[in-house]
Design an enzyme around this catalytic site. Structure first.
Site, short mmCIF file in Angstrom:
data_model
loop_
_atom_site.label_atom_id
_atom_site.label_comp_id
_atom_site.label_asym_id
_atom_site.label_seq_id
_atom_site.Cartn_x
_atom_site.Cartn_y
_atom_site.Cartn_z
N ARG A 17 0.83 -1.21 0.00
CA ARG A 17 0.00 0.00 0.00
C ARG A 17 0.87 1.25 0.00
O ARG A 17 0.56 2.24 -0.67
CB ARG A 17 -0.93 -0.02 1.22
CG ARG A 17 -1.95 1.09 1.18
CD ARG A 17 -3.00 0.95 2.24
NE ARG A 17 -2.45 1.07 3.57
CZ ARG A 17 -3.15 0.82 4.69
NH1 ARG A 17 -4.41 0.42 4.62
NH2 ARG A 17 -2.60 0.95 5.87
N LYS A 57 -2.64 6.88 0.98
CA LYS A 57 -2.44 7.20 2.40
C LYS A 57 -1.44 8.35 2.50
O LYS A 57 -0.28 8.18 2.90
CB LYS A 57 -1.98 5.96 3.16
CG LYS A 57 -2.35 5.99 4.61
CD LYS A 57 -2.24 4.60 5.22
CE LYS A 57 -2.14 4.62 6.71
NZ LYS A 57 -3.24 5.27 7.42
N GLU A 91 -16.04 5.33 5.23
CA GLU A 91 -15.18 4.77 6.28
C GLU A 91 -15.19 5.73 7.47
O GLU A 91 -15.88 6.75 7.45
CB GLU A 91 -13.75 4.59 5.76
CG GLU A 91 -13.10 5.89 5.34
CD GLU A 91 -11.73 5.73 4.69
OE1 GLU A 91 -11.03 4.75 4.98
OE2 GLU A 91 -11.36 6.62 3.91
C1 LIG Z 1 -8.59 6.49 6.52
C2 LIG Z 1 -8.27 5.10 6.95
N1 LIG Z 1 -9.12 4.12 6.66
C3 LIG Z 1 -8.89 2.85 7.03
C4 LIG Z 1 -7.74 2.51 7.74
C5 LIG Z 1 -7.51 1.09 8.13
O1 LIG Z 1 -6.37 0.57 7.48
P1 LIG Z 1 -5.49 -0.57 8.15
O2 LIG Z 1 -6.39 -1.73 8.37
O3 LIG Z 1 -4.44 -0.86 7.14
O4 LIG Z 1 -4.96 -0.04 9.42
C6 LIG Z 1 -6.83 3.51 8.07
C7 LIG Z 1 -5.60 3.20 8.80
O5 LIG Z 1 -4.57 3.07 8.22
C8 LIG Z 1 -7.09 4.84 7.66
O6 LIG Z 1 -6.23 5.82 7.97
#
Ligand SMILES: Cc1ncc(COP(=O)(O)O)c(C=O)c1O
Length: 328
Positions: free
Chosen positions: A84, A181, A214
């Site tokens: 990612r 991200k 989300e």
């Molecule tokens: C905006 C957002 N959505 C979802 C997630 C969940 O991602 P992960 O399961 O990789 O921590 C995160 C965290 O990284 C995030 O910052």
């Protein structure tokens, strides 16, 4: 806070260091180790965990990051987090600092230097210092930073009693920014502040078509009334490593609590009628949501599937095949 009551002081290096130490003494932080490509190594004194102000990640948000967990001295699902990270770098048109393997080794070695056996690793790629322009400065060296810390923690009641969330009034990120991200978390920050100010635990983004998005730093998922574990498509939300893994692991519950696993556009109206709603993420793992916009989800109590999914995830974090040993 010091107030300006005389001429501004001109500071030398020793005074700056003393001020940085005083800042950390006033507001202690628990960061165990920090690698900086700009410093050329690892520091453990939080006063030294600094970046030049003209780094474009600082003043323009031209940087990306990712976070992986350390569990029992092993890093969980690092390859997924690196995948990612590289995707975010490419979409942000950031030059890499070395190869994937070099960055991977720096991450693992910084974790080892920290001696921390349970916590989190957050790492960043920046377009580097050299100007206050928008585009990267001529000859800018990409910056790579790795922080080892205790991880984010959430109240125990989130797991025992469940969370209360609200639909945020802030707009969801457009697809490119949602799946990348980047260090631009303004909507996420505002959403969480808004929820806390309303006496709630977190917010949920809804897109312009009325589909569920989300939460602030976590994905949202549901169990439908007919038992399907249902997750929003990864078009307007970050492809959470936890969600992607959970969608695999949840298949093991089909016929043993759920009837299927589905990734779909989820209209808000359907979502409100779910039998379970939950948050998923590396920091929160799996936590039940029991109330959304002051209305209970089903009977307003944590459900069995969120608990079963949490157990599956914790088992995978302890004994699964996605663990990298940290060479302490
Ligand atoms: C905006 C957002 N959505 C979802 C997630 C969940 O991602 P992960 O399961 O990789 O921590 C995160 C965290 O990284 C995030 O910052």
């Amino acid at each position: 806070m010091p107030v300006l009551n005389s001429n501004l002081q001109m500071l030398g290096a020793d005074e700056v260091l003393a001020s940085l130490r005083a800042l950390r003494a006033r507001q202690p932080v628990k960061f165990s180790a920090f690698y900086s490509s700009q410093l050329g190594g690892v520091v453990t004194d939080p006063a030294l965990m600094v970046l030049p102000f003209d780094d474009h990640m600082v003043h323009r948000g031209h940087g990306i990051f990712d976070t992986a967990g350390i569990v029992n001295g092993r890093i969980y699902d690092l390859e997924a987090h690196l995948d990612r990270f590289l995707g975010s770098a490419e979409r942000s048109r950031l030059k890499l600092f070395g190869s994937r393997e070099e960055m991977r080794q720096i991450i693992i070695k910084t974790a080892a230097a920290s001696t921390l056996r349970d916590g989190a690793i957050r790492y960043w790629l920046s377009s580097g210092p050299g100007s206050l322009e928008l585009s990267p400065a001529a000859g800018a060296q990409p910056g790579f930073f790795v922080m080892i810390f205790g991880g984010l923690s959430y109240p125990e009641r989130w797991y025992t009693e469940g969370l209360r969330v609200m639909t945020t009034t802030y707009p969801i990120k457009p697809p490119l920014y949602a799946i990348t991200k980047a260090t631009n978390y303004l909507p996420n920050v505002l959403m969480q502040m808004e929820a806390k100010e309303a006496g709630l635990d977190n917010g949920v983004f809804i897109d312009e078509d009325g589909f569920v998005g989300e939460s602030s730093n976590m994905n949202v998922a549901f169990v439908t009334r007919d038992g399907v574990f249902r997750h929003p498509k990864f078009a307007r939300v970050l492809p959470g490593c936890t969600s992607l893994r959970m969608l695999e692991l949840a298949k093991g519950l089909v016929g043993r609590g759920i009837t299927g696993v589905e990734v779909a556009d989820i209209p808000v109206a359907d979502a409100r009628g779910a039998s379970e709603m939950m948050l998923l993420g590396s920091s929160v793992k799996v936590a039940p949501i029991v109330e959304w916009d002051r209305q209970p989800i089903a009977d307003g109590k944590p459900g069995p599937i969120a608990k079963a999914l949490l157990n599956l995830l914790e088992e995978d974090m302890r004994t699964g095949d996605r663990l990298v040993e940290v060479p302490y």
